[in-house]
Design a protein around this motif. Structure first.
Motif, PDB file in Angstrom:
ATOM      1  N   MET A 174       0.850  -1.185   0.000  1.00 54.65           N
ATOM      2  CA  MET A 174       0.000   0.000   0.000  1.00 54.65           C
ATOM      3  C   MET A 174       0.887   1.237   0.000  1.00 54.65           C
ATOM      4  O   MET A 174       1.893   1.276   0.688  1.00 54.65           O
ATOM      5  N   SER A 186      -2.878   7.059   1.939  1.00 54.55           N
ATOM      6  CA  SER A 186      -4.027   6.264   1.509  1.00 54.55           C
ATOM      7  C   SER A 186      -4.747   6.935   0.355  1.00 54.55           C
ATOM      8  O   SER A 186      -4.919   8.147   0.336  1.00 54.55           O
ATOM      9  N   ASP A 210      -8.563   3.098  -1.077  1.00 50.98           N
ATOM     10  CA  ASP A 210      -8.154   2.473   0.185  1.00 50.98           C
ATOM     11  C   ASP A 210      -9.104   2.863   1.313  1.00 50.98           C
ATOM     12  O   ASP A 210      -9.488   2.024   2.129  1.00 50.98           O
ATOM     13  N   LEU A 227     -12.437   1.033   0.929  1.00 51.63           N
ATOM     14  CA  LEU A 227     -12.295  -0.363   1.359  1.00 51.63           C
ATOM     15  C   LEU A 227     -12.216  -0.449   2.877  1.00 51.63           C
ATOM     16  O   LEU A 227     -12.815  -1.339   3.491  1.00 51.63           O
ATOM     17  N   TYR A 228     -11.491   0.469   3.482  1.00 48.34           N
ATOM     18  CA  TYR A 228     -11.374   0.507   4.941  1.00 48.34           C
ATOM     19  C   TYR A 228     -12.740   0.766   5.578  1.00 48.34           C
ATOM     20  O   TYR A 228     -13.120   0.096   6.541  1.00 48.34           O
ATOM     21  N   GLU A 275     -13.118  -3.945   4.224  1.00 49.40           N
ATOM     22  CA  GLU A 275     -12.706  -4.849   3.150  1.00 49.40           C
ATOM     23  C   GLU A 275     -11.185  -4.873   2.979  1.00 49.40           C
ATOM     24  O   GLU A 275     -10.691  -5.207   1.903  1.00 49.40           O
ATOM     25  N   THR A 276     -10.449  -4.513   4.021  1.00 46.58           N
ATOM     26  CA  THR A 276      -8.991  -4.538   3.959  1.00 46.58           C
ATOM     27  C   THR A 276      -8.474  -5.610   4.902  1.00 46.58           C
ATOM     28  O   THR A 276      -9.139  -5.963   5.880  1.00 46.58           O
ATOM     29  N   ASP A 277      -7.269  -6.106   4.599  1.00 44.03           N
ATOM     30  CA  ASP A 277      -6.683  -7.056   5.545  1.00 44.03           C
ATOM     31  C   ASP A 277      -6.155  -6.270   6.751  1.00 44.03           C
ATOM     32  O   ASP A 277      -6.116  -5.038   6.744  1.00 44.03           O
ATOM     33  N   ASP A 300      -3.204  -3.699   6.170  1.00 36.29           N
ATOM     34  CA  ASP A 300      -3.637  -2.479   5.489  1.00 36.29           C
ATOM     35  C   ASP A 300      -4.535  -1.634   6.385  1.00 36.29           C
ATOM     36  O   ASP A 300      -4.451  -0.407   6.368  1.00 36.29           O
ATOM     37  N   ALA A 301      -5.403  -2.280   7.150  1.00 39.56           N
ATOM     38  CA  ALA A 301      -6.300  -1.535   8.042  1.00 39.56           C
ATOM     39  C   ALA A 301      -5.500  -0.715   9.041  1.00 39.56           C
ATOM     40  O   ALA A 301      -5.819   0.450   9.305  1.00 39.56           O
ATOM     41  N   ILE A 341      -3.847   2.202   7.148  1.00 31.59           N
ATOM     42  CA  ILE A 341      -4.830   3.218   6.772  1.00 31.59           C
ATOM     43  C   ILE A 341      -5.262   4.013   7.995  1.00 31.59           C
ATOM     44  O   ILE A 341      -5.362   5.244   7.944  1.00 31.59           O
TER      45      ILE A 341
END
Length: 77
Positions: free
Chosen positions: A1, A5, A9, A12-13, A17-19, A22-23, A26
């Motif tokens: 990433m 952000s 991104d 999705l956050y 919907e982020t792993d 990434d969460a 972000i």
């Protein structure tokens, strides 16, 4: 990433919907960058507005639709 952000991104956050990695990144970006925080807050406000503006049809409207559908079904035979 990327270091900052993107709007994608953030979306999705928002929708979770982020792993996990990434969460965390972000969220750190939201916490540490004013522009990112403003963009995320705009998403939150917009989604709240959309959620509040969605209304359910009245029972009368539902019945009108069902009655119309039934009338079409009867005329087909």
């Amino acid at each position: 990433m990327p270091e900052s952000s993107t709007l994608n991104d953030l979306m999705l956050y928002y929708f979770n919907e982020t792993d996990m990695t990434d969460a965390v990144l972000i969220q750190q970006s939201i916490d540490n960058d004013v522009e990112t925080e403003e963009e995320y807050n705009a998403i939150v406000v917009t989604m709240d507005y959309i959620d509040k503006s969605m209304v359910n049809p009245s029972e009368k409207s539902i019945q009108n639709i069902l009655n119309y559908s039934r009338s079409l079904h009867k005329t087909e035979f």
